[in-house]
Design an enzyme around this catalytic site. Sequence first.
Site, mmCIF file in Angstrom:
data_model
loop_
_atom_site.group_PDB
_atom_site.id
_atom_site.type_symbol
_atom_site.label_atom_id
_atom_site.label_comp_id
_atom_site.label_asym_id
_atom_site.label_seq_id
_atom_site.Cartn_x
_atom_site.Cartn_y
_atom_site.Cartn_z
ATOM 1 N N GLY D 149 0.824 -1.199 0.000
ATOM 2 C CA GLY D 149 0.000 0.000 0.000
ATOM 3 C C GLY D 149 0.858 1.248 0.000
ATOM 4 N N CYS D 150 0.231 2.371 -0.333
ATOM 5 C CA CYS D 150 0.976 3.624 -0.434
ATOM 6 C C CYS D 150 1.439 4.106 0.937
ATOM 7 C CB CYS D 150 0.125 4.685 -1.124
ATOM 8 S SG CYS D 150 -1.535 4.883 -0.443
ATOM 9 N N TYR D 151 0.524 4.151 1.905
ATOM 10 C CA TYR D 151 0.918 4.576 3.252
ATOM 11 C C TYR D 151 1.930 3.595 3.844
ATOM 12 C CZ TYR D 151 -3.082 7.835 3.625
ATOM 13 O OH TYR D 151 -3.980 8.863 3.464
ATOM 14 N N THR D 152 1.704 2.310 3.602
ATOM 15 C CA THR D 152 2.566 1.305 4.224
ATOM 16 C C THR D 152 3.988 1.396 3.683
ATOM 17 O OG1 THR D 152 1.689 -0.254 2.622
ATOM 18 C CG2 THR D 152 0.791 -0.342 4.827
ATOM 19 N N ALA D 154 5.498 4.081 2.720
ATOM 20 C CA ALA D 154 6.106 5.234 3.398
ATOM 21 C C ALA D 154 6.422 4.909 4.855
ATOM 22 C CB ALA D 154 5.178 6.442 3.307
#
Lengths: 348, 348, 348, 348
Positions: D149-152, D154
């Site tokens: 995922g995108c947040y993960t 980061a």
Amino acid sequence: MIKVGIIGATGYGGGELVRLLAFHPAAKVTAVTSRSYIGKAYSEVFENFRHHEELMLQEEHIESMARDCDVLFLTLPHGVASGKITEYVLQKTRVIDFGADFRISDADVYEKWYGVSHAGRELLPRAVYGLSEIYREKIISARLVANPGCYTTAGILALYPLLKEGVIDPDSIIIDAKSGVSGAGRGLDLGVHYDEANESVKAYKIGSHRHVPEMEEQLSLAANRPIVLSFTPHLIPMNRGILLTAYATLNDKKAAYDDIYAVYEKYYKNEFFIRITKKGASPETKWVKASNFCDIGFTPDTRTGRVIVISALDNLVKGAAGQAVQNMNLMFGLEESAGLDMMPVFPA
Amino acid sequence: MIKVGIIGATGYGGGELVRLLAFHPAAKVTAVTSRSYIGKAYSEVFENFRHHEELMLQEEHIESMARDCDVLFLTLPHGVASGKITEYVLQKTRVIDFGADFRISDADVYEKWYGVSHAGRELLPRAVYGLSEIYREKIISARLVANPGCYTTAGILALYPLLKEGVIDPDSIIIDAKSGVSGAGRGLDLGVHYDEANESVKAYKIGSHRHVPEMEEQLSLAANRPIVLSFTPHLIPMNRGILLTAYATLNDKKAAYDDIYAVYEKYYKNEFFIRITKKGASPETKWVKASNFCDIGFTPDTRTGRVIVISALDNLVKGAAGQAVQNMNLMFGLEESAGLDMMPVFPA
Amino acid sequence: MIKVGIIGATGYGGGELVRLLAFHPAAKVTAVTSRSYIGKAYSEVFENFRHHEELMLQEEHIESMARDCDVLFLTLPHGVASGKITEYVLQKTRVIDFGADFRISDADVYEKWYGVSHAGRELLPRAVYGLSEIYREKIISARLVANPGCYTTAGILALYPLLKEGVIDPDSIIIDAKSGVSGAGRGLDLGVHYDEANESVKAYKIGSHRHVPEMEEQLSLAANRPIVLSFTPHLIPMNRGILLTAYATLNDKKAAYDDIYAVYEKYYKNEFFIRITKKGASPETKWVKASNFCDIGFTPDTRTGRVIVISALDNLVKGAAGQAVQNMNLMFGLEESAGLDMMPVFPA
Amino acid sequence: MIKVGIIGATGYGGGELVRLLAFHPAAKVTAVTSRSYIGKAYSEVFENFRHHEELMLQEEHIESMARDCDVLFLTLPHGVASGKITEYVLQKTRVIDFGADFRISDADVYEKWYGVSHAGRELLPRAVYGLSEIYREKIISARLVANPGCYTTAGILALYPLLKEGVIDPDSIIIDAKSGVSGAGRGLDLGVHYDEANESVKAYKIGSHRHVPEMEEQLSLAANRPIVLSFTPHLIPMNRGILLTAYATLNDKKAAYDDIYAVYEKYYKNEFFIRITKKGASPETKWVKASNFCDIGFTPDTRTGRVIVISALDNLVKGAAGQAVQNMNLMFGLEESAGLDMMPVFPA
């Protein structure tokens, strides 16, 4: 590899040029200059370049750079480039000037609109106007190319075929343009302070913007008679992009869409960087962002007998650095799209 | 207190109306209706209203609301209001319609541009066009007011004095307008999805926008002859505001700034909500945000013989809810600026 | 009418103060000063004020203004106000200082964080911290009010009840805040140049922002023991608004939503300007824009034993000018919400 | 050339994948599918692709595509991919799944957080978590890669080295993330309607976002013990980019900047796509836009004994399509940066 020097590399136009040249197959930036950041790493001024670019900003010495580089790009304030480019410089290297000093063939017209005296009148005859799609042949052999303005590129590409083919009345042209804020550069000014420009729109330099004489000269050449036009630029709250809406009276007030389409096809069907939108569609700046495309759409309006032509481009690419690279490619006999072969980024 | 009912209160225009009326000294919203949110608290649909507004959204019953309310505001899709407003309704209450059904006096013209049949032709003669500055006297005694469109308000106010006084050629009018996204309403659509509208600009409904016949009718009345004009609206990435740039040929191509200024003064010098910008300044939407002002500036251009007129307003206030409140004030013999006496919010 | 003087009226905070006071029922701005725009009409600096405000910007003479005005608002750079406010000034008038000079009771702490020496230590004991909801009684009788910072208002209001009632561990507080760009003021700086701030987000002054000691002092008073906290402000691309997200460990890791809700109710249920969001909802800055509200929501998380508290306010209103007016109202025995009784503007 | 099929190509992630692969030296998109646009030209759905891309959108037939393509990228709603990917598919082709179905090793955890049943539990052991910098070796030989995922991405890249080396207390992690709106996809929803998301900021899914278990699993592996963390995502008004701010207690509360820097260097010094910001600088999303970089900066705070780590990436590139291409490159033995070797675009 073509060795490239950039004089004035720390504005948005200079940054975009470095971005485009970073992966150019046949050119390499070897020197970047600045007045404010001498000795600093270029990637500290533009941190997006970290891990790619290791250039250091150096002081400007145009003559030694002319000896060391195959081509110099200049992004300098109006009136400065014309004092720096000399016969000697042009003997040693080729020059692509982002500024306006060599865009207008008549130095008196230039001086009137720009309010500065022209320091290089004797070189004017050697300058070629760098709108690649129109002056391709001359650019190929040029030593000095005057890279067009952002609005002017959008305006000329929109109207050139219609004037050339006598589709519109040359006395009826009104151009209303909308630009993102990066067109104003990286210099501080209250008008482009975040809270002043955000969530608002305004017109500026109504009827007096310096891109007027540039458009008028080029469009007059297309029409083969003098043109005087109305031009109003607007500042809109976004980073990049120009949308230009041009209005003109049709000579044949019942001209059909397909007939006008054929005129554009005649001039642009082999132009990779010009995309005529499909019937019913209309250009939007988001579709050209970060690319060298100029999208053009048009609507004949039988009620009013006018045609409305809309063009969209990225002011930092086709309106500045991309156009300049396209010109460089022509000047060095490269594939015209070398280094420019990228997709617009959406959403961005 | 004047009892106010709002039919269709959950769009942006309805929300703005509730905001403006919340502190109105002589009016109070007593009923709000919705199709989608019946039974819900209004402050759940618009959370900005918490701690102020305790209205519940109810089902629409126009006849009972007509009996209970002194005035009804309607914000309904085109073609709907004309089927709901009846003689009975107008006997019982006054109506201010945000929609277009009663803006155009000729129902055939309406039907052609809107593509729907007009369900209330017999009431058309009773409708008054609600541009307060121009139709003040008629509005005072009206039972049915057609509140003008947002673009049309900006366009008519910009050009009305010039046509009335014969300053410009009626055949030469070109209007290029730029609107924030709230003009498109709160309904979901890909074109106003955040990432599609943000950081981009486009024209839409080129030559075919439905505000054309409305502007043409009003400006024809001003010129006392039929007018056909070009109009191109653009969507720009901001929430609120319209900037409209109008181009017209001057009958006296050497007309001086001060002469044109005198014409505007003649019509607007006592108009609180119209501000003519100072010479050298130009309207910006940020200076009118959240207020009922319409700012107007103009530039005569002797090179082209044209005048460029620019107007700026908040599409939700002077372009919709504020104008409607101004009309209500007139209809009820109140101070015209009652409830509208607020400063534009900047920066916002 | 209370006569109001504003020293330093040409920043965004000063402009907002003028906007709020324009329709205040019991106060009137009689003098505005500036360093850069002396002699200029205030409505030329902020054109939104045209047709409303006819003030001229004058030179600053704090002593004569103290004699002429019932209250002075100061919006000056840090370290300046403490050198200007004297016993004499406080004898003649009341002062509400937007700056930080009198917010922190310990001048040594102030000097350490602000890096300037405090020029008015002897007046510190007379200053009252102007968070109306908490220090109402003291403000009523104050001559010198230190108007809180924007972040600190959001932070203190979010956590005060929880610390006061021992709901959270005082050692566990982490505050992550997001601010619109107007918080940085109207002064030019590359970081708030349009293209630099637009479409990007960054943290700044991580762990070292000057609002830290202010929050720590106030929250220590609430907890009745010293507090050291983490605070990271972020700049986000919008004009107005602060959203603050606070994290703290619950003393009772299974604390229920309703129990925490009761704590907030105990402190805020009669506070008009504080709105606790409904269960399941969460504050958004759009719901408070251009208003004096501070919205607060919270989420106990049994997985982690923490509570996440979120507050939203308009940095120019509850975070600056609105708070100042609220304090003025208290100091002069007026209705606390006088002049602040406006709805948030949405969308804006 | 590697033949690439994309199932679900008309979202923002799919569009970005096509953009990145357009100039990939060793891969070529040969099939794109859609549910809504079957039979339409891809460049009509994303007009930025005109003059580059001539793909037509086709119906989805995963088995025949598995036979025809060397690799399939799936961008499908949660719970869908796990029902489509079969042993047969994995025999015929390699799969890179943008969704969450195969990111979490424990299907029960997945089902609890996602609220759907997992239709492909038997394939879970074969899935490799596609964070290239950490699982490079496993990805090289994988048939099924779960793209993070995108947040993960980061969050994990920010904290992985610190946990691996025992620099921080695993129980103290708080992650506060800010995302541009494109993370929400191209589907219509009131929350991402332009006027609702513009000029506002909010938190959402506080403590309950589905990226929590994904981060917890990966960071637990790094710490070699179970981790429970707080995570709050925020929506901010911009198109692209994630900035993530992580807070954790230092095991050595006096840990020096240089010591922590050494830890990051140990893990990332050879990672081209990870850039540790210089001391005193801090990541900003503008410096990574349209690129595969993840910038990381950190600040030890001796006052609080915590370290604040900030990471920035482009959610559509390193947070989705770029990461996927990086994984593809690994799976096919290509240069890891093939097709990803582009500069961030600034300003954009």
